[in-house]
Design a protein around this motif. Sequence first.
Motif, PDB file in Angstrom:
ATOM      1  N   ASN A   1       9.048  18.378 119.201  1.00  0.00           N
ATOM      2  CA  ASN A   1       8.005  18.064 120.237  1.00  0.00           C
ATOM      3  C   ASN A   1       8.129  16.593 120.444  1.00  0.00           C
ATOM      4  O   ASN A   1       8.493  15.686 119.682  1.00  0.00           O
TER       5      ASN A   1
ATOM      6  N   THR B   1       8.582  27.674 111.639  1.00  0.00           N
ATOM      7  CA  THR B   1       8.984  26.413 111.706  1.00  0.00           C
ATOM      8  C   THR B   1       8.151  25.499 110.810  1.00  0.00           C
ATOM      9  O   THR B   1       6.972  25.572 110.742  1.00  0.00           O
TER      10      THR B   1
ATOM     11  N   SER C   1       3.130  24.695 113.157  1.00  0.00           N
ATOM     12  CA  SER C   1       2.104  23.918 112.645  1.00  0.00           C
ATOM     13  C   SER C   1       1.727  24.557 111.381  1.00  0.00           C
ATOM     14  O   SER C   1       0.521  24.621 110.938  1.00  0.00           O
TER      15      SER C   1
ATOM     16  N   ASP D   1      10.541  21.728 111.536  1.00  0.00           N
ATOM     17  CA  ASP D   1       9.946  21.079 112.601  1.00  0.00           C
ATOM     18  C   ASP D   1      10.001  19.729 112.520  1.00  0.00           C
ATOM     19  O   ASP D   1       9.145  18.920 111.798  1.00  0.00           O
TER      20      ASP D   1
ATOM     21  N   ARG E   1      -3.248  24.113 113.197  1.00  0.00           N
ATOM     22  CA  ARG E   1      -4.381  23.545 113.943  1.00  0.00           C
ATOM     23  C   ARG E   1      -5.394  24.209 114.118  1.00  0.00           C
ATOM     24  O   ARG E   1      -6.818  24.029 114.553  1.00  0.00           O
TER      25      ARG E   1
ATOM     26  N   ARG F   1       1.134  24.336 107.425  1.00  0.00           N
ATOM     27  CA  ARG F   1       0.892  23.119 106.526  1.00  0.00           C
ATOM     28  C   ARG F   1       0.882  23.401 104.935  1.00  0.00           C
ATOM     29  O   ARG F   1       0.923  22.431 104.397  1.00  0.00           O
TER      30      ARG F   1
ATOM     31  N   PHE G   1       0.154  28.014 116.942  1.00  0.00           N
ATOM     32  CA  PHE G   1      -0.016  26.845 116.061  1.00  0.00           C
ATOM     33  C   PHE G   1      -1.084  27.103 114.910  1.00  0.00           C
ATOM     34  O   PHE G   1      -2.499  26.956 114.976  1.00  0.00           O
TER      35      PHE G   1
ATOM     36  N   LYS H   1      11.346  24.019 125.496  1.00  0.00           N
ATOM     37  CA  LYS H   1       9.913  24.275 124.927  1.00  0.00           C
ATOM     38  C   LYS H   1       9.151  23.784 126.120  1.00  0.00           C
ATOM     39  O   LYS H   1       9.173  22.833 126.718  1.00  0.00           O
TER      40      LYS H   1
HETATM   41  O1  G3P Z   1       6.016  21.729 116.638  1.00  0.00           O
HETATM   42  C1  G3P Z   1       4.734  22.057 116.809  1.00  0.00           C
HETATM   43  C2  G3P Z   1       3.990  22.373 115.625  1.00  0.00           C
HETATM   44  O2  G3P Z   1       4.554  22.824 114.969  1.00  0.00           O
HETATM   45  C3  G3P Z   1       3.112  21.013 115.362  1.00  0.00           C
HETATM   46  O3  G3P Z   1       2.616  21.039 114.140  1.00  0.00           O
HETATM   47  O4  G3P Z   1       1.379  19.829 112.388  1.00  0.00           O
HETATM   48  O5  G3P Z   1       1.732  18.525 114.677  1.00  0.00           O
HETATM   49  O6  G3P Z   1       0.139  20.699 114.162  1.00  0.00           O
HETATM   50  P1  G3P Z   1       1.457  19.966 113.721  1.00  0.00           P
END
Ligand code: G3P
Length: 218
Positions: free
Chosen positions: A28, A183, A164, A6, A132, A166, A129, A83
């Motif tokens: 993104n 990812t 997303s 990612d 988040r 972590r 996600f 996307k």
């Molecule tokens: O690419 C989308 C996602 O993986 C974003 O992650 O860490 O910005 O919440 P994050």
Amino acid sequence: MLLFLDTADLEEIENGLDWGMVDGVTTNPSLIAKQGKSYLPTVKAIAEMVPGPVSGEVLATDREGMIDQGRRLADLAENVVVKVPLTPEGLVAVRTLTEEEIETNVTLCFSPAQAMLAAKAGATYISPFVGRLDDISEDGMGLIEDIVSMTDNYGFDTQVLVASVRHPQHIVQSVQLGAHVATLPFKILAQLYEHPLTTSGLDRFLADWQATGRSFDD
Ligand code: G3P
């Protein structure tokens, strides 16, 4: 289980590919903005480096704009996946792009109901996600469990792409739940290799042999 990086950082992608564990890349707008480079050329450069799927996101929010940008992204290279955000307009765009055999990744998914709609629209990937959700004290991995069982129950072709991420435990749980893809930032890919007993065990092996005063060849 596929692992995507990612990131839009070409150096990180090069390192990940060198380790042989990167099956694809997701980007993104925020990740590309961080690189300070132009949008489409960055997606194109990544798609040329990576043998697997590379997600590039549309910036438009109306269906015509998303379809037009989606076609332009898909024209960059065969492995580009478009996307699209999880909105009514986005899912209309996904239907059209799917009819044109363009692969899609529906992003910003935060509920099982949203995932069901994306699967019905024909999304190639759905991106819940997890981090988040955890950030606002909800259960990110619980959402993955719900979506995996939904795709299994109905035989949807849509692949669950855990986004997303972590920490390494998100990856371990993704594997346990049978998610198709995760990812992850490069930092977390590197953490997957780490264990203190691996480090101390290797140090001990090398120190023990070094103490004999002999080399590899004698
Ligand atoms: O690419 C989308 C996602 O993986 C974003 O992650 O860490 O910005 O919440 P994050």
